[in-house]
Motif scaffolding. Structure first.
Motif, mmCIF file in Angstrom:
data_model
loop_
_atom_site.group_PDB
_atom_site.id
_atom_site.type_symbol
_atom_site.label_atom_id
_atom_site.label_comp_id
_atom_site.label_asym_id
_atom_site.label_seq_id
_atom_site.Cartn_x
_atom_site.Cartn_y
_atom_site.Cartn_z
ATOM 1 N N PRO A 187 -8.961 5.577 -3.448
ATOM 2 C CA PRO A 187 -9.729 6.632 -2.768
ATOM 3 C C PRO A 187 -11.183 6.200 -2.618
ATOM 4 N N LEU A 188 -11.673 6.176 -1.394
ATOM 5 C CA LEU A 188 -12.990 5.636 -1.084
ATOM 6 C C LEU A 188 -13.847 6.723 -0.446
ATOM 7 N N THR A 189 -14.960 7.043 -1.080
ATOM 8 C CA THR A 189 -15.833 8.091 -0.577
ATOM 9 C C THR A 189 -16.413 7.703 0.776
ATOM 10 N N PHE A 191 -9.113 5.598 8.645
ATOM 11 C CA PHE A 191 -9.161 4.308 7.951
ATOM 12 C C PHE A 191 -7.882 4.065 7.163
ATOM 13 N N ARG A 192 -7.339 5.100 6.551
ATOM 14 C CA ARG A 192 -6.090 4.937 5.807
ATOM 15 C C ARG A 192 -4.946 4.594 6.754
ATOM 16 N N ASP A 249 0.815 0.320 0.807
ATOM 17 C CA ASP A 249 1.982 1.112 0.420
ATOM 18 C C ASP A 249 1.607 2.508 -0.053
ATOM 19 N N VAL A 250 0.555 2.610 -0.855
ATOM 20 C CA VAL A 250 0.122 3.879 -1.439
ATOM 21 C C VAL A 250 -1.280 4.182 -0.934
ATOM 22 N N THR A 251 -1.507 5.410 -0.491
ATOM 23 C CA THR A 251 -2.830 5.843 -0.058
ATOM 24 C C THR A 251 -3.224 7.095 -0.824
ATOM 25 N N CYS A 252 -4.528 7.292 -0.940
ATOM 26 C CA CYS A 252 -5.055 8.451 -1.671
ATOM 27 C C CYS A 252 -6.280 8.969 -0.932
ATOM 28 N N GLY A 253 -6.386 10.279 -0.822
ATOM 29 C CA GLY A 253 -7.508 10.889 -0.123
ATOM 30 C C GLY A 253 -8.817 10.706 -0.866
ATOM 31 N N ILE A 302 -6.855 -1.607 -4.782
ATOM 32 C CA ILE A 302 -7.757 -2.344 -3.901
ATOM 33 C C ILE A 302 -8.756 -1.362 -3.305
ATOM 34 N N ALA A 303 -10.046 -1.634 -3.524
ATOM 35 C CA ALA A 303 -11.086 -0.701 -3.096
ATOM 36 C C ALA A 303 -12.031 -1.361 -2.096
ATOM 37 N N ARG A 304 -13.160 -1.908 -2.584
ATOM 38 C CA ARG A 304 -14.147 -2.491 -1.673
ATOM 39 C C ARG A 304 -13.588 -3.666 -0.879
#
Length: 726
Positions: free
Chosen positions: A379-381, A388-389, A398-402, A590-592
């Protein structure tokens, strides 16, 4: 390794990672440039000599009139006198009445008489004036043209010339409704605004855990003892370190107190801004009670239902002190909503007695999610929005988060916060992330999300380092309150059937890690997965992530708790090394790395370094723009909203260095790129760290910016300071 492009001459095996691809060339005067090892040690990207700009030249941000104008304009705005809220509201209404803001109903139908508000409408009804001032249409097709329905923005759409006129108007919003879910129901929003939403299950769970009622005063004393004596036995000296080391931290001994919503308002202590609910009204006005007899009947029914759901052995349980319905209109809204929900959940022929849903479900009975080997987009602010997701899903996530949503704002019915919970149909494994400071707040939020949203799991953020969150007692501040962490996880997992996951950092202060001492308990509290970001709150994003500590925590975790690592994943080699070094890790978040190169998911799945071309990168941006117009709208406001978030993303994407330009691969997340030329003009433009150049890229996709347009990145991610590189 057969999938690796032929133009990459460096060996990509993990055992020879970081080996230079060629010997360092010499300068024209015969002197040898700094060695590749020295550049890597100084966190400077080793770009091939032929692509470097001449030494006298500086970065694109300097000697650039467009960039200077872009920077000076916000500074001039800061000098202006601050306007009052009333003045801003008046200007906003005047702007709505201008010909540039056509009434949505009239824009959709093209009929001046379509608006039911007539002269009382706050928007303009002058179609001719609107069309005279409307900017020219953008190139390309309307994003809604693929549906057999007219565009929901009609005349206001910036692609109006490509509209179809043969579709029925009744299905005008078909595309958006079929692709996005988790919208906020208007009736629910009104109940939240008036603090009349019932959270029976959450309140029962909080009471049963002893976090409400008579035990709350004891709970506050326990929190005070934790401030004086830490888990590691250190005393109040840590509080002085808090003030000395971190300027924006709070004094732990002055933690804001709270009270549960079920406690009488007269007995409650002072509340802070983070509390989501207003004080309960315990006395109903005589006039309102006389006018609305239906409300009294509804109150009795609700009290009866609440008494049936409470545990039978709870002798000391307090009476129902939830807010009373003071008029018949509110009672009718609540009654209709409850009837609608009961009709959706109850069977048609209710023969058997319904089981007691207030009983806490054992964690093993919950629906679990297997995160092993799945590519998880963090989850990316701000930048991790729905468009983007969608881009990341097309590239292999595979997995996304708000994005992180504040519980207080959700419970207050803020539409902007609820927008963070929206889900696209392509997100087959989707979760939402919430942040709060107290068990009752979290419990009520998860109950509301389970009722109103379609999600696969709920993630609780206990690692956010942002000052405004920490100062309210949420985020990373909870790492100093392990008993409150326990209460929050137990309350959330006991309230809903959805899996509860937790995201944390290694600790609050650098050098004082504490997750390893809690890892054995977090699973027993009710969490099904734990994500560990390998930095402390004090470090923010400085220094590299401590993966050795993440491995240590993963090895101590019970078999029922999945552990995910997070930090500095920027290539498929990083992914492989983390999984090989610690098989106990379920996966890596995986973030930045996804912000800088979203095709990282493709690289991991195909096990190769993708030397992506500038045109391929531009095509990804085009997909993002199309998704953004579908999500935010194709009218003037939607186009500019899409442009804003595109620019925020470009402030990260400019940090990517093409594989073919590097002497050492893969690129590291903490490398500072020198000033260099790309292999073509577009690649050079994408490498610029100037906001003026980002605006030029946006104009290639969304047309010219409005007059006086300026942009400054929210996260200032294009700045590379010494702290980030250790």
């Amino acid at each position: 390794m057969d999938d690796c492009p032929k133009d990459i001459c460096a060996v990509t095996d993990s055992s020879t990672e970081g080996v230079p691809a060629s010997q360092p060339p010499s300068d024209p005067d015969g002197t040898t440039q700094r060695s590749l090892e020295e550049l890597v040690a100084r966190a400077i990207a080793p770009v091939k000599r032929e692509f470097l700009r001449p030494p006298p030249s500086s970065r694109t941000t300097q000697n650039n009139p467009a960039s200077d104008a872009n920077v000076k304009q916000p500074q001039a705005n800061l000098v202006q006198e601050k306007k009052s809220k009333r003045q801003l509201k008046r200007e906003r209404r005047q702007e709505q009445k201008s010909p540039l803001n056509l009434c949505p109903e009239i824009a959709k139908t093209g009929d001046v008489n379509a608006c039911s508000y007539k002269d009382k409408c706050r928007f303009s009804h002058d179609i001719e004036a609107f069309m005279a001032q409307k900017p020219a249409d953008l190139e390309g097709d309307c994003p809604f043209i693929k549906a057999d329905a007219p565009c929901p923005y009609g005349l206001a759409c910036r692609f109006a010339g490509t509209h179809k006129d043969n579709a029925p108007a009744a299905t005008s919003n078909l595309l958006k409704k079929s692709s996005e879910v988790n919208g906020l129901n208007k009736d629910v929003q009104k109940l939240l605004w008036k603090n009349k939403m019932r959270f029976t299950k959450a309140d029962v769970v909080v009471k049963s855990l002893g976090l409400a009622g008579p035990n709350w005063k004891v709970k506050k004393l326990v929190d005070k003892e934790e401030d004086e004596v830490g888990l590691d036995g250190s005393h109040a000296a840590d509080k002085t370190d808090c003030k000395k080391v971190v300027d924006d931290s709070v004094d732990c001994s002055e933690c804001p107190s709270t009270f549960p919503a079920a406690v009488n308002a007269e007995e409650a202590c002072e509340t802070d801004e983070l509390r989501p609910l207003k004080k309960a009204k315990l006395v109903v006005d005589e006039k309102s009670s006389d006018e609305g007899e239906g409300a009294t009947v509804l109150e009795k029914d609700n009290e009866k239902n609440s008494a049936e759901t409470e545990p039978a052995d709870n002798v000391l349980a307090e009476p129902d002190r939830s807010p009373k319905i003071s008029n018949l209109k509110d009672a009718t809204v609540l009654e209709k909503y409850n009837e609608k929900k009961s009709a959706e959940t109850e069977p048609a022929d209710d023969v058997h007695a319904e089981p007691d849903k207030s009983l806490k479900i054992h964690p093993r009975e919950k629906m679990l999610i297997d995160f092993r080997e799945k590519l998880y987009l963090a989850p990316l602010t701000t930048v991790g929005n729905l468009p983007f997701r969608r881009v990341c899903k097309t590239l292999g996530a595979d997995v996304t988060c708000g994005e992180m949503a504040m519980c207080t704002n959700l419970l207050q019915g803020q539409a902007s916060e609820w927008a963070l919970l929206r889900r696209h149909s392509s997100e087959d494994l989707f979760g939402v992330q919430i942040c709060g400071a107290y068990p009752d707040t979290i419990a009520r939020t998860v109950e509301l999300i389970e009722k109103e949203c379609t999600v696969d799991f709920i993630d609780i953020n206990m690692g956010c380092p942002i000052d405004i969150v920490v100062d309210k007692g949420a985020g990373s501040f909870l790492l100093t309150k392990p008993l409150r962490m326990k209460g929050i996880i137990q309350a959330a997992s006991g309230t809903v059937d959805k899996p509860i996951t937790v995201k944390v950092r290694t600790g609050y202060f650098g050098g004082k890690n504490r997750i390893d001492s809690l890892i054995a308990d977090i699973g027993s509290w009710g969490a099904t997965a734990l994500t560990i970001h390998g930095r402390s709150r004090q470090q923010r994003y400085s220094k590299l992530a401590d993966w050795d500590y993440i491995y240590q925590c993963a090895q101590k975790a019970p078999c029922t708790l999945q552990v995910l690592g997070n930090g500095d994943i920027f290539s498929y080699l990083d992914w492989n090394n983390r999984k090989t070094d610690c098989p106990e890790l379920s996966t890596c978040m995986i973030a930045r790395g996804a912000l800088i190169k979203p095709w990282l998911f493709t690289e991991i799945k195909e096990q190769r370094h993708w030397d992506i071309s500038s045109q391929e990168r531009l095509n990804i941006l085009k997909e993002y723009v199309r998704f953004g117009l579908e999500h935010w709208g194709s009218d003037k406001k939607g186009v500019e909203t899409t442009r804003h978030f595109l620019l925020e993303w470009l402030s990260y994407a400019c940090r990517y260095i093409p594989v073919g330009l590097l002497d050492v691969i893969p690129q590291r997340l903490n490398w500072r790129p020198p000033s260099y030329y790309g292999r073509d003009d577009l690649e050079t433009l994408m490498a610029s760290d100037s906001a003026a150049d980002w605006i030029r890229i946006s104009e290639m996709l969304l047309g010219k910016v409005p007059d006086g347009f300026t942009f400054a990145p929210k996260h200032k991610s294009n700045a590379y300071d010494r702290a980030e590189n250790g």
